[in-house]
Design a protein around this motif. Structure first.
Motif, mmCIF file in Angstrom:
data_model
loop_
_atom_site.group_PDB
_atom_site.id
_atom_site.type_symbol
_atom_site.label_atom_id
_atom_site.label_comp_id
_atom_site.label_asym_id
_atom_site.label_seq_id
_atom_site.Cartn_x
_atom_site.Cartn_y
_atom_site.Cartn_z
ATOM 1 N N ALA A 292 10.511 7.486 -3.347
ATOM 2 C CA ALA A 292 11.809 6.834 -3.183
ATOM 3 C C ALA A 292 11.745 5.324 -3.385
ATOM 4 C CB ALA A 292 12.379 7.136 -1.795
ATOM 5 N N VAL A 293 10.556 4.755 -3.357
ATOM 6 C CA VAL A 293 10.408 3.296 -3.421
ATOM 7 C C VAL A 293 10.580 2.805 -4.860
ATOM 8 C CG1 VAL A 293 8.826 1.362 -3.074
ATOM 9 C CG2 VAL A 293 8.901 3.237 -1.407
ATOM 10 N N ASN A 294 11.504 1.863 -5.032
ATOM 11 C CA ASN A 294 11.678 1.276 -6.358
ATOM 12 C C ASN A 294 11.267 -0.186 -6.410
ATOM 13 O OD1 ASN A 294 13.876 -0.295 -5.341
ATOM 14 N ND2 ASN A 294 14.949 -0.086 -7.305
ATOM 15 N N SER A 295 11.026 -0.797 -5.245
ATOM 16 C CA SER A 295 10.674 -2.214 -5.235
ATOM 17 C C SER A 295 9.906 -2.573 -3.973
ATOM 18 C CB SER A 295 11.934 -3.081 -5.343
ATOM 19 O OG SER A 295 12.900 -2.716 -4.379
ATOM 20 N N VAL A 296 9.123 -3.657 -4.091
ATOM 21 C CA VAL A 296 8.284 -4.117 -2.988
ATOM 22 C C VAL A 296 8.385 -5.634 -2.893
ATOM 23 C CG1 VAL A 296 5.945 -4.295 -2.071
ATOM 24 C CG2 VAL A 296 6.659 -2.219 -3.271
ATOM 25 N N LEU A 297 8.612 -6.121 -1.684
ATOM 26 C CA LEU A 297 8.625 -7.550 -1.386
ATOM 27 C C LEU A 297 7.558 -7.806 -0.333
ATOM 28 C CD1 LEU A 297 9.858 -10.448 -1.295
ATOM 29 C CD2 LEU A 297 11.495 -9.556 0.385
ATOM 30 N N LYS B 145 -1.530 -6.198 -14.735
ATOM 31 C CA LYS B 145 -2.123 -5.528 -15.895
ATOM 32 C C LYS B 145 -1.544 -4.125 -16.085
ATOM 33 C CE LYS B 145 -6.542 -7.986 -15.644
ATOM 34 N NZ LYS B 145 -8.006 -7.854 -15.429
ATOM 35 N N ALA B 146 -1.206 -3.489 -14.987
ATOM 36 C CA ALA B 146 -0.670 -2.126 -15.055
ATOM 37 C C ALA B 146 0.848 -2.083 -14.914
ATOM 38 C CB ALA B 146 -1.302 -1.263 -13.962
ATOM 39 N N ARG C 70 0.813 -1.222 0.000
ATOM 40 C CA ARG C 70 0.000 0.000 0.000
ATOM 41 C C ARG C 70 0.849 1.276 0.000
ATOM 42 N NH1 ARG C 70 -5.381 -0.230 3.707
ATOM 43 N NH2 ARG C 70 -6.615 -1.586 2.349
ATOM 44 N N ALA C 71 2.041 1.216 0.589
ATOM 45 C CA ALA C 71 2.875 2.420 0.705
ATOM 46 C C ALA C 71 3.856 2.569 -0.448
ATOM 47 C CB ALA C 71 3.637 2.393 2.033
ATOM 48 N N ALA C 72 3.727 1.743 -1.470
ATOM 49 C CA ALA C 72 4.706 1.723 -2.561
ATOM 50 C C ALA C 72 4.714 2.987 -3.401
ATOM 51 C CB ALA C 72 4.451 0.515 -3.462
ATOM 52 N N GLY C 73 3.718 3.842 -3.252
ATOM 53 C CA GLY C 73 3.654 5.043 -4.053
ATOM 54 C C GLY C 73 4.649 6.117 -3.665
ATOM 55 N N HIS C 74 5.340 5.959 -2.540
ATOM 56 C CA HIS C 74 6.333 6.960 -2.150
ATOM 57 C C HIS C 74 7.397 7.067 -3.235
ATOM 58 C CE1 HIS C 74 9.640 8.894 -0.002
ATOM 59 N NE2 HIS C 74 8.744 9.334 0.857
ATOM 60 N N GLN D 66 -0.472 2.293 -7.091
ATOM 61 C CA GLN D 66 0.773 2.772 -6.493
ATOM 62 C C GLN D 66 1.957 1.857 -6.806
ATOM 63 O OE1 GLN D 66 -1.654 1.308 -4.920
ATOM 64 N NE2 GLN D 66 -0.800 -0.271 -3.609
ATOM 65 N N LEU D 67 1.688 0.659 -7.331
ATOM 66 C CA LEU D 67 2.752 -0.289 -7.654
ATOM 67 C C LEU D 67 3.353 -0.040 -9.032
ATOM 68 C CD1 LEU D 67 1.048 -3.533 -6.303
ATOM 69 C CD2 LEU D 67 2.862 -2.211 -5.199
ATOM 70 N N SER D 68 2.740 0.820 -9.814
ATOM 71 C CA SER D 68 3.234 1.103 -11.156
ATOM 72 C C SER D 68 4.665 1.627 -11.110
ATOM 73 C CB SER D 68 2.323 2.134 -11.830
ATOM 74 O OG SER D 68 2.788 2.438 -13.124
ATOM 75 N N GLY D 69 5.525 1.069 -11.949
ATOM 76 C CA GLY D 69 6.911 1.493 -12.015
ATOM 77 C C GLY D 69 7.813 0.870 -10.971
#
Length: 240
Positions: free
Chosen positions: A113-118, A169-170, A107-111, A138-141
């Motif tokens: 500075a964030v480039n990846s999420v595990l 999809k996005a 959920r917080a991936a839109g910051h 918010q996960l785009s990119g």
């Protein structure tokens, strides 16, 4: 060095592990977001040690985000990313969470500075409502990896599959691995889960390269890349 921002509602960063020396030597920061219960840390502690060992010499720093009383974990994750920017400057951030921390990481991936999420066994509930689904915009990119045990009785693995399918999809840089016969704590195949996680984080944060299974999962169309089985013994010959 910039002054540290006051913790949001009592949250704070744990002691840094990994890269040593001045701030200028830091090339990336992993923020570990623990689960809902300190009595059930899942694979977070061994993951922290493994990341510090594997990435420390290349400038990777690992911090746990320690929540305060009654804090919102998503807000804690956002505050943690802001604190990384304040401490270390413009470096990439990976949000790595387990259980409730996995949901917060997603959920917080839109910051910025964030480039990846595990997200390890993210606690998304038994179902994801079709009227109000978990957000994925918010996960785009970002590079995204979700890992879930197929026998998880606490957090429905199908919920994370449906979220991953929507995210894919996005954002093509989304993949998901299934740990067959493992439960919520991912305890039976912890070594493989940690090895997979380290491979993903190092690739996303430092090298841009992944092991063949992760590369295949990212490239495969759904549902194949979202139901990739985590092979027994994964990690014994990574990048070899």
């Amino acid at each position: 060095m910039a002054q540290h921002a006051p913790p949001a509602r009592g949250a704070r960063l744990g002691r840094a592990a990994g890269a040593n020396g001045s701030v200028s030597t830091v090339s990336g920061v992993v923020l570990l977001l623990p689960g809902a219960s300190r009595w059930s840390p899942g694979p977070v502690r061994p993951l922290a040690r493994a990341l510090a060992r594997a990435g420390g010499t290349d400038g990777l720093v690992v911090h746990a985000v320690l929540p305060g009383r009654g804090t919102n974990r998503e807000e804690d994750a956002g505050w943690g990313a802001e604190e990384v920017v304040r401490r270390y400057g413009d470096v990439p951030v990976c949000l790595a969470g387990y259980d409730a921390g996995g949901r917060a990481a997603l959920r917080a991936a839109g910051h910025h500075a964030v480039n990846s999420v595990l997200a390890l066994a993210p606690s998304l509930g038994r179902t994801v409502s079709t009227d109000s689904p978990e957000p994925v915009k918010q996960l785009s990119g970002r590079q995204v990896l979700i890992v879930h045990g197929t026998n998880d009785a606490h957090s429905d693995p199908e919920a994370s599959f449906r979220l991953a399918a929507r995210a894919k999809k996005a954002n093509r840089a989304t993949c998901r691995f299934e740990v067959h016969s493992d439960g919520h704590r991912l305890r039976d195949h912890q070594a493989e889960v940690v090895a997979l996680s380290v491979d993903f984080v190092l690739g996303a944060m430092l090298s841009g390269r992944y092991s063949r299974p992760v590369t295949d999962a990212l490239a495969a169309p759904p549902p194949l890349g979202l139901r990739m089985p985590l092979a027994s013994g994964f990690g014994h010959s990574l990048r070899g």
